[in-house]
Design an enzyme around this catalytic site. Structure first.
Site, mmCIF file in Angstrom:
data_model
loop_
_atom_site.group_PDB
_atom_site.id
_atom_site.type_symbol
_atom_site.label_atom_id
_atom_site.label_comp_id
_atom_site.label_asym_id
_atom_site.label_seq_id
_atom_site.Cartn_x
_atom_site.Cartn_y
_atom_site.Cartn_z
ATOM 1 N N ARG A 13 0.908 -1.209 -0.227
ATOM 2 C CA ARG A 13 0.127 0.252 -0.308
ATOM 3 C C ARG A 13 0.554 0.963 0.168
ATOM 4 O O ARG A 13 0.932 2.054 -0.906
ATOM 5 C CB ARG A 13 -0.782 -0.130 1.133
ATOM 6 C CG ARG A 13 -2.256 1.003 1.342
ATOM 7 C CD ARG A 13 -1.787 1.938 1.969
ATOM 8 N NE ARG A 13 -1.499 2.446 3.027
ATOM 9 C CZ ARG A 13 -0.921 3.413 3.881
ATOM 10 N NH1 ARG A 13 -0.401 4.629 2.885
ATOM 11 N NH2 ARG A 13 -0.316 3.375 4.664
ATOM 12 N N ASP A 14 1.676 1.178 1.168
ATOM 13 C CA ASP A 14 2.242 2.684 1.224
ATOM 14 C C ASP A 14 3.500 2.683 0.341
ATOM 15 O O ASP A 14 3.982 3.822 -0.686
ATOM 16 C CB ASP A 14 2.894 3.415 2.467
ATOM 17 C CG ASP A 14 3.206 4.332 3.127
ATOM 18 O OD1 ASP A 14 2.682 4.938 2.004
ATOM 19 O OD2 ASP A 14 3.667 4.840 4.730
ATOM 20 N N HIS A 205 6.036 5.080 12.422
ATOM 21 C CA HIS A 205 5.927 4.442 11.354
ATOM 22 C C HIS A 205 7.067 5.254 10.732
ATOM 23 O O HIS A 205 6.143 6.739 10.436
ATOM 24 C CB HIS A 205 4.586 4.478 10.415
ATOM 25 C CG HIS A 205 4.248 4.895 9.402
ATOM 26 N ND1 HIS A 205 3.465 3.532 8.853
ATOM 27 C CD2 HIS A 205 4.430 5.394 8.489
ATOM 28 C CE1 HIS A 205 3.495 4.380 7.702
ATOM 29 N NE2 HIS A 205 4.131 5.448 7.385
ATOM 30 N N HIS A 207 9.545 7.158 8.152
ATOM 31 C CA HIS A 207 10.104 7.352 6.806
ATOM 32 C C HIS A 207 11.726 7.207 6.565
ATOM 33 O O HIS A 207 12.115 7.936 7.076
ATOM 34 C CB HIS A 207 9.134 8.316 5.977
ATOM 35 C CG HIS A 207 8.114 7.789 5.330
ATOM 36 N ND1 HIS A 207 7.375 6.943 4.592
ATOM 37 C CD2 HIS A 207 6.932 7.929 6.389
ATOM 38 C CE1 HIS A 207 6.462 6.711 4.078
ATOM 39 N NE2 HIS A 207 5.999 7.036 5.506
ATOM 40 N N CYS A 238 4.172 9.287 0.318
ATOM 41 C CA CYS A 238 3.691 9.339 -0.054
ATOM 42 C C CYS A 238 3.063 10.521 -0.231
ATOM 43 O O CYS A 238 3.793 11.518 -0.816
ATOM 44 C CB CYS A 238 2.610 10.361 1.194
ATOM 45 S SG CYS A 238 0.976 10.979 1.723
ATOM 46 N N ASN A 247 9.597 4.142 3.311
ATOM 47 C CA ASN A 247 9.452 4.145 3.846
ATOM 48 C C ASN A 247 10.826 3.023 5.156
ATOM 49 O O ASN A 247 11.229 2.340 4.176
ATOM 50 C CB ASN A 247 8.605 3.135 4.408
ATOM 51 C CG ASN A 247 7.045 3.324 4.099
ATOM 52 O OD1 ASN A 247 6.554 4.222 3.567
ATOM 53 N ND2 ASN A 247 6.578 3.724 5.469
HETATM 54 C C1 LIG Z 1 -10.435 11.414 0.871
HETATM 55 C C2 LIG Z 1 -11.300 11.714 -0.300
HETATM 56 C C3 LIG Z 1 -11.584 10.998 -0.868
HETATM 57 C C4 LIG Z 1 -11.711 13.054 -0.507
HETATM 58 O O1 LIG Z 1 -11.776 13.427 -1.392
HETATM 59 P P1 LIG Z 1 -12.957 14.712 -2.110
HETATM 60 O O2 LIG Z 1 -12.290 14.938 -3.534
HETATM 61 O O3 LIG Z 1 -12.791 16.010 -1.220
HETATM 62 O O4 LIG Z 1 -14.578 13.946 -1.605
HETATM 63 P P2 LIG Z 1 -15.942 13.969 -2.517
HETATM 64 O O5 LIG Z 1 -16.269 13.175 -1.335
HETATM 65 O O6 LIG Z 1 -16.296 15.142 -2.463
HETATM 66 O O7 LIG Z 1 -15.369 12.515 -3.462
HETATM 67 C C5 LIG Z 1 -15.091 13.473 -4.973
HETATM 68 C C6 LIG Z 1 -15.068 12.627 -6.138
HETATM 69 O O8 LIG Z 1 -14.147 10.573 -5.206
HETATM 70 C C7 LIG Z 1 -15.472 10.195 -5.041
HETATM 71 N N1 LIG Z 1 -15.167 9.098 -3.887
HETATM 72 C C8 LIG Z 1 -14.945 10.031 -3.078
HETATM 73 N N2 LIG Z 1 -14.607 8.693 -1.912
HETATM 74 C C9 LIG Z 1 -14.037 7.683 -2.570
HETATM 75 C C10 LIG Z 1 -13.536 6.253 -2.185
HETATM 76 N N3 LIG Z 1 -13.485 6.426 -1.444
HETATM 77 N N4 LIG Z 1 -13.718 5.172 -3.631
HETATM 78 C C11 LIG Z 1 -13.680 5.912 -4.326
HETATM 79 N N5 LIG Z 1 -14.217 6.889 -4.996
HETATM 80 C C12 LIG Z 1 -14.474 7.870 -3.795
HETATM 81 C C13 LIG Z 1 -17.052 10.516 -5.422
HETATM 82 O O9 LIG Z 1 -18.007 9.636 -5.462
HETATM 83 C C14 LIG Z 1 -16.704 11.548 -5.749
HETATM 84 O O10 LIG Z 1 -16.901 10.747 -7.429
HETATM 85 P P3 LIG Z 1 -17.309 11.921 -8.240
HETATM 86 O O11 LIG Z 1 -18.740 11.986 -7.705
HETATM 87 O O12 LIG Z 1 -16.777 12.963 -8.353
HETATM 88 O O13 LIG Z 1 -16.945 10.950 -9.577
HETATM 89 C C15 LIG Z 1 -9.608 11.738 -1.579
HETATM 90 O O14 LIG Z 1 -9.443 13.183 -0.967
HETATM 91 C C16 LIG Z 1 -8.861 10.800 -1.634
HETATM 92 O O15 LIG Z 1 -9.290 9.755 -1.713
HETATM 93 N N6 LIG Z 1 -7.589 10.866 -0.807
HETATM 94 C C17 LIG Z 1 -6.709 9.948 -0.348
HETATM 95 C C18 LIG Z 1 -5.869 10.258 -0.374
HETATM 96 C C19 LIG Z 1 -4.294 8.908 -0.415
HETATM 97 O O16 LIG Z 1 -5.173 8.399 0.456
HETATM 98 N N7 LIG Z 1 -3.343 9.143 0.330
HETATM 99 C C20 LIG Z 1 -2.005 8.658 0.966
HETATM 100 C C21 LIG Z 1 -3.113 7.562 1.799
HETATM 101 S S1 LIG Z 1 -1.848 7.979 3.362
HETATM 102 C C22 LIG Z 1 -0.520 8.461 4.018
HETATM 103 O O17 LIG Z 1 -0.273 7.386 2.827
HETATM 104 C C23 LIG Z 1 0.044 8.526 5.337
HETATM 105 C C24 LIG Z 1 0.458 7.120 5.832
HETATM 106 C C25 LIG Z 1 -1.121 6.753 6.228
HETATM 107 O O18 LIG Z 1 1.194 6.286 4.866
HETATM 108 C C26 LIG Z 1 1.057 7.620 7.292
HETATM 109 C C27 LIG Z 1 2.449 8.455 7.549
HETATM 110 O O19 LIG Z 1 3.338 7.908 6.016
HETATM 111 O O20 LIG Z 1 1.921 9.503 7.227
#
Ligand SMILES: CC(C)(COP(=O)([O-])OP(=O)([O-])OC[C@H]1O[C@@H](n2cnc3c(N)ncnc32)[C@H](O)[C@@H]1OP(=O)([O-])[O-])[C@@H](O)C(=O)NCCC(=O)NCCSC(=O)C[C@@](C)(O)CC(=O)[O-]
Length: 297
Positions: A13-14, A205, A207, A238, A247
């Protein structure tokens, strides 16, 4: 204090979410299955997020639906909202992770909402998870620094970790998203959070952007943490954390833990072979430990 450390392998995933070219679904499935064969007890498999946010993991349903799950191994997946929860449940996920940050600026970039809004968004997810018997992990990003706001007060980390804990997360993973932490700071942050959330429910966690990850983990082990996130071959980063590298490599963590006499249940040679294979597939560097032990053998 227990000498067993649970490694949460976040490579599929990450590790993969920020890779620039589209990795074939078959490679992702093979990676998850091979990791589970090394003795790892937890392999974070994918993310059910919006595809435009993380195009690399747009095949989450196919990946999760097709992996041969090994009995005794847990396969959590990331879920940002109820839509993600439904998608994950539809393909049989029984453990999820929600994610937010201790920095407003990072949260806005990453999940397009404030910290408070993210917690509101998670409430129905946690409620459904509780009813469905689904274990939930909560991630707090930017616990030792933010790429947009710089310093992050420990009080903010505590506040967010506490909120996730109170909302029902079984475990809280504290993420040094951009790898700026150093051992004393990491330990102080962990110990401060542990005054509000039991140490047994905390994970770290790191990096490795500044080469501090192993030293930070060592300091946190000394403070009592027993769950460590890492990524095979040190894959990762990320997309919303500018300049952050991968990581900490799982091979390096397991080698260090073996040297400390701590138990993980992981076959280091088998893990090194998986690291060697996936680094070759992605044209990425090998982990230090992986390279060393494969050369020696
Ligand atoms: C949170 C949102 C969805 C907000 O995104 P948004 O644009 O504000 O959401 P929305 O609710 O307005 O929806 C926009 C569109 O996305 C769709 N949608 C909405 N939700 C989903 C879903 N679950 N699956 C599929 N589609 C989805 C929704 O249906 C819509 O589609 P449209 O009507 O325009 O066709 C978006 O910003 C997002 O998905 N972000 C993910 C970012 C991410 O994954 N980042 C990496 C992970 S975090 C990380 O790596 C850190 C970590 C965990 O490892 C720890 C560390 O190192 O710190």
């Amino acid at each position: 204090m227990s000498d067993h450390v649970t490694i949460v392998e976040v490579g599929p995933r990450d590790g993969l979410q920020n890779e620039p070219y589209t990795i074939p679904t078959e490679v992702k499935i093979e990676l998850i299955e091979r990791l589970a064969d090394t003795g790892l007890g937890v392999v974070e498999a994918t993310s059910f997020v919006a595809a435009p946010a993380i195009p690399q993991l747009a095949d989450a349903e196919e990946v999760f639906g097709r992996i041969q799950r090994k009995p005794g191994v847990r396969y959590p997946v990331l879920v940002p909202n109820e839509k993600g929860y439904e998608r994950a449940r539809q393909v049989g996920a029984d453990e999820i992770a929600v994610f937010t940050a201790a920095s407003e600026a990072f949260n806005k970039k990453n999940i397009n909402c404030t910290i408070a809004e993210s917690l509101q968004r998670f409430a129905p997810v946690l409620e459904r998870a509780r009813a469905d018997g689904v274990r939930v992990r909560g991630y707090v990003s930017t616990v030792l620094g933010c790429p947009y706001q710089g310093e992050v007060p420990v009080a903010e980390v505590v506040r967010v970790a506490e909120a996730l804990h109170e909302a029902g997360c079984a475990e809280i993973s504290l993420g040094d998203t951009i790898g700026v932490g150093t051992p004393a700071k990491a330990r102080t942050m962990l110990e401060t959070v542990a005054k509000s959330v039991p140490m047994e429910q905390l994970a770290v966690h790191f990096h490795d952007t500044y080469g501090q990850a192993l030293a930070n983990i060592h300091a946190c082990l000394d403070a009592g943490v027993r769950v460590v996130d890492s990524s095979v071959a040190g894959l990762g980063g990320c997309p919303y954390a500018r300049g952050a590298t991968g990581n900490v490599a799982t091979e390096d963590v397991v080698y260090m833990l073996n040297g400390l006499g701590m138990k993980t249940g992981i076959d280091l040679m088998a893990l090194a072979r998986v690291g060697d294979w996936i680094a070759g597939e992605l044209d990425r560097p090998r982990s230090r430990t992986g390279q060393a032990i494969l050369k020696r053998s």
